[in-house]
Design an enzyme around this catalytic site. Structure first.
Site, PDB file in Angstrom:
ATOM      1  N   SER A   1      20.641  89.537  24.411  1.00 27.90           N
ATOM      2  CA  SER A   1      19.193  89.003  24.301  1.00 27.90           C
ATOM      3  C   SER A   1      17.749  89.693  24.093  1.00 27.90           C
ATOM      4  CB  SER A   1      19.801  88.079  24.880  1.00 27.90           C
ATOM      5  OG  SER A   1      18.666  86.916  24.673  1.00 27.90           O
TER       6      SER A   1
ATOM      7  N   GLN B   1      19.353  91.173  19.583  1.00 29.48           N
ATOM      8  CA  GLN B   1      19.349  89.909  19.145  1.00 29.48           C
ATOM      9  C   GLN B   1      18.118  89.909  18.700  1.00 29.48           C
ATOM     10  OE1 GLN B   1      18.019  86.941  20.996  1.00 29.48           O
ATOM     11  NE2 GLN B   1      17.481  85.597  19.439  1.00 29.48           N
TER      12      GLN B   1
ATOM     13  N   TYR C   1      14.322  87.694  18.404  1.00 31.05           N
ATOM     14  CA  TYR C   1      12.972  86.326  19.154  1.00 31.05           C
ATOM     15  C   TYR C   1      12.019  86.893  18.971  1.00 31.05           C
ATOM     16  CZ  TYR C   1      16.419  83.318  21.637  1.00 31.05           C
ATOM     17  OH  TYR C   1      17.755  82.176  22.043  1.00 31.05           O
TER      18      TYR C   1
ATOM     19  N   THR D   1      17.507  85.310  15.068  1.00 36.07           N
ATOM     20  CA  THR D   1      17.943  84.110  15.546  1.00 36.07           C
ATOM     21  C   THR D   1      17.209  83.408  15.171  1.00 36.07           C
ATOM     22  OG1 THR D   1      18.752  84.900  17.575  1.00 36.07           O
ATOM     23  CG2 THR D   1      18.901  82.141  17.396  1.00 36.07           C
TER      24      THR D   1
ATOM     25  N   ARG E   1      16.513  69.867  26.260  1.00 31.87           N
ATOM     26  CA  ARG E   1      18.057  70.276  27.691  1.00 31.87           C
ATOM     27  C   ARG E   1      18.361  69.160  28.451  1.00 31.87           C
ATOM     28  NH1 ARG E   1      18.382  76.553  26.105  1.00 31.87           N
ATOM     29  NH2 ARG E   1      18.453  76.088  23.740  1.00 31.87           N
TER      30      ARG E   1
ATOM     31  N   LYS F   1      21.236  84.671  11.933  1.00 31.29           N
ATOM     32  CA  LYS F   1      22.339  84.086  13.339  1.00 31.29           C
ATOM     33  C   LYS F   1      21.383  82.258  13.250  1.00 31.29           C
ATOM     34  CE  LYS F   1      23.718  84.143  18.156  1.00 31.29           C
ATOM     35  NZ  LYS F   1      23.536  82.604  18.988  1.00 31.29           N
TER      36      LYS F   1
ATOM     37  N   HIS G   1      23.899  77.687  17.523  1.00 32.93           N
ATOM     38  CA  HIS G   1      23.006  77.726  19.307  1.00 32.93           C
ATOM     39  C   HIS G   1      23.714  77.106  20.919  1.00 32.93           C
ATOM     40  CE1 HIS G   1      19.383  80.671  20.246  1.00 32.93           C
ATOM     41  NE2 HIS G   1      20.206  80.530  21.861  1.00 32.93           N
TER      42      HIS G   1
ATOM     43  N   ARG H   1      22.739  73.641  21.622  1.00 29.91           N
ATOM     44  CA  ARG H   1      21.153  73.924  22.196  1.00 29.91           C
ATOM     45  C   ARG H   1      20.436  73.646  21.221  1.00 29.91           C
ATOM     46  NH1 ARG H   1      22.847  76.373  27.573  1.00 29.91           N
ATOM     47  NH2 ARG H   1      21.233  77.550  27.649  1.00 29.91           N
TER      48      ARG H   1
ATOM     49  N   GLY I   1      30.535  79.432  18.448  1.00 29.94           N
ATOM     50  CA  GLY I   1      30.147  78.188  18.779  1.00 29.94           C
ATOM     51  C   GLY I   1      31.669  77.176  19.241  1.00 29.94           C
ATOM     52  N   GLY I   2      31.901  77.523  20.323  1.00 31.81           N
ATOM     53  CA  GLY I   2      33.507  76.060  21.231  1.00 31.81           C
ATOM     54  C   GLY I   2      34.427  77.437  20.798  1.00 31.81           C
TER      55      GLY I   2
END
Ligand SMILES: Cc1cc2nc3c(=O)[nH]c(=O)nc-3n(C[C@H](O)[C@H](O)[C@H](O)COP(=O)(O)O)c2cc1C
Length: 441
Positions: free
Chosen positions: A171, A192, A194, A220, A229, A312, A336, A339, A368-369
């Site tokens: 990240s 990744q 940002y 992302t 959140r 992403k 995410h 999120r 995810g999951g």
């Protein structure tokens, strides 16, 4: 059985009381279950209460990685080891955490058609991405601030990725640098991105990662400032530690009700604990997530990035097509980990339309999951090149450091081999759509 209004009222009161307990509030998923339950039918309510009773009676939190039967066993162990607010950061989704649960539920709507009488003595779970062969198709998705879960943070994850042969993504908000992560991994780590709201800052992070030997930049695009959140906010109330000792009132991308709020430390205060921002001029940065990003931005990025460029957070056919048109080398279907926005749409159900959109032109990863080898099998059968895991490796990290991450990876690899053997598939490329059927509704 008839429910008198009085009994119903008492039950609802009880559920509300449970909702206020630290056990529930500490777990976004439990809190979300409870919120849904307040509107559920009596039979669903009964099922949940029975489950809760079992949970209360059992004190079987694992105390070493080898005791884990599945990756979910690491979650309570991590909750026990990590300070409440930090665990809240890990667990949280947005709003009622419904999309976190949806990501898991999506996999239960797909069934596997197992073939028999296939020689499955040798199972090969290796997978190639951009011509590089990895031991497994299981990728470590990027997670910010992993030193909040364990002092060794991302470096423990990188060492585990090395020992088990996995691809790792770092990240931008990591608590270790790309140079240190690559050194700990003993090989390439994808960066990744940002990009922040200042082009030069994002550009500097790209150039630094490329120089360090990162073979891919992953932009992302699914997160805007100020996502709601609630599980995180609730957990912060439970944490009795003096948070300002570390967080110094600085900027937070998730400040409650105030997107991208800057405290006295401003963005620079936040970035001071994130080595990827070291040495950069952050005076004009007001946001980690560039809220003004559009496809022109991707075009500009494509002209800047000299290694592979992935996006992403794509969940639709239209955006997948646009990404390919803009020369993007690969996609990660992601929300995410529930999120971003509360869509209640699982990523495994977004995957088919994204695959349609790319038309086989670029590899597609989904996260995810994913918690079971069967989930990985289903995603691969739908056409994903690989799957990402987020929370599970952080549960392992928080509970037991590097050994915990290794155990999580080992379990998923073992489960994948097991289902491949059971279904009669001897290599990843042989896992095709023919092995799936949708659950009859
Ligand atoms: C605590 C936490 C931090 C995250 N940080 C980042 C991040 O910095 N960058 C990013 O692209 N995704 C981030 N994600 C999303 C993950 O990369 C991944 O998409 C998601 O966790 C997958 O879902 P799962 O947790 O159900 O496996 C984060 C997720 C969590 C849980």
């Amino acid at each position: 059985m008839n429910h008198t209004p009085d009994r119903s009222r008492t039950r609802r009161k009880f559920l509300k009381m449970l909702g206020a307990s630290p056990l529930i509030a500490g777990s976004g998923v439990l809190a979300g279950c409870l919120a849904n339950l307040l509107h559920a039918a009596p039979s669903e309510e009964k099922q949940f209460l029975g489950w809760l009773e079992n949970l209360q009676q059992s004190d079987d939190v694992i105390s070493s990685p080898d005791q884990a039967l599945d990756v979910m066993d690491f979650e309570p162990a991590a909750r026990k080891a990590i300070p409440p607010a930090h665990f809240g950061y890990l667990a949280t989704g947005v709003d009622d955490d419904g999309t976190v649960r949806a990501n898991r539920d999506g996999y239960s709507r797909i069934q596997i058609r197992a073939r028999r009488l296939v020689d499955v003595e040798r199972i090969d779970i290796s997978q190639s991405i951009f011509g590089v062969k990895w031991n497994t198709p299981i990728v470590l998705s990027p997670i910010g601030s992993q030193k909040a879960f364990h002092p060794d943070g991302e470096l423990a994850v990188a060492r585990a990725a090395q020992s088990k042969g996995h691809l790792m993504l770092l990240s931008t908000a990591a608590t270790s640098s790309i140079e240190d992560a690559i050194a700990a991994r003993g090989g390439p780590v994808w960066q990744q991105l940002y990009p922040t709201n200042v082009w030069e800052v994002g550009q500097a992070i790209i150039k630094r990662a490329e120089k360090a030997g990162s073979p891919a930049i992953v932009l992302t695009v699914d997160l805007q400032e100020g996502s709601n959140r609630e599980t995180l906010f609730r957990s912060q109330r439970l944490d009795k530690r003096q948070c300002s000792a570390c967080h110094s009132g600085a900027y937070s991308p998730f400040a409650r009700g105030k997107p991208g709020t800057s405290g006295s430390g401003g963005f620079a205060g936040f970035a001071s604990r994130k080595p990827m921002f070291d040495g950069l001029d952050l005076s004009k940065v007001t946001a980690l997530h560039a809220v003004n990003m559009d496809w022109d931005f991707v075009k500009r990025l494509r002209d800047t990035v000299t290694v592979k460029l992935l996006i992403k957070g794509i969940v639709t056919r239209e955006d997948a097509q646009l990404a390919v048109q803009h020369g993007v080398d690969g996609l990660i279907v992601s929300n995410h980990g529930g999120r971003a926005e509360e869509t209640l749409r699982p990523t495994v159900e977004s995957l088919p339309e994204v695959l349609e959109g790319v038309g086989g032109k670029v590899p597609v990863i989904v996260d995810g999951g994913v918690r079971r080898g069967t989930d990985i099998f289903k995603a691969l059968a739908l056409g994903a090149t690989a799957v990402g895991i987020g929370r599970p490796h952080s549960w392992g990290l928080g509970a037991f450091g590097q050994a915990g991450v290794e155990a999580v990876l080992e379990i998923l690899q073992r489960e994948l081999r097991t289902i491949m053997r059971q279904a009669g598939t001897t290599s990843v490329e042989k896992i095709t759509h023919d092995y799936l059927v949708s659950r009859p509704s």
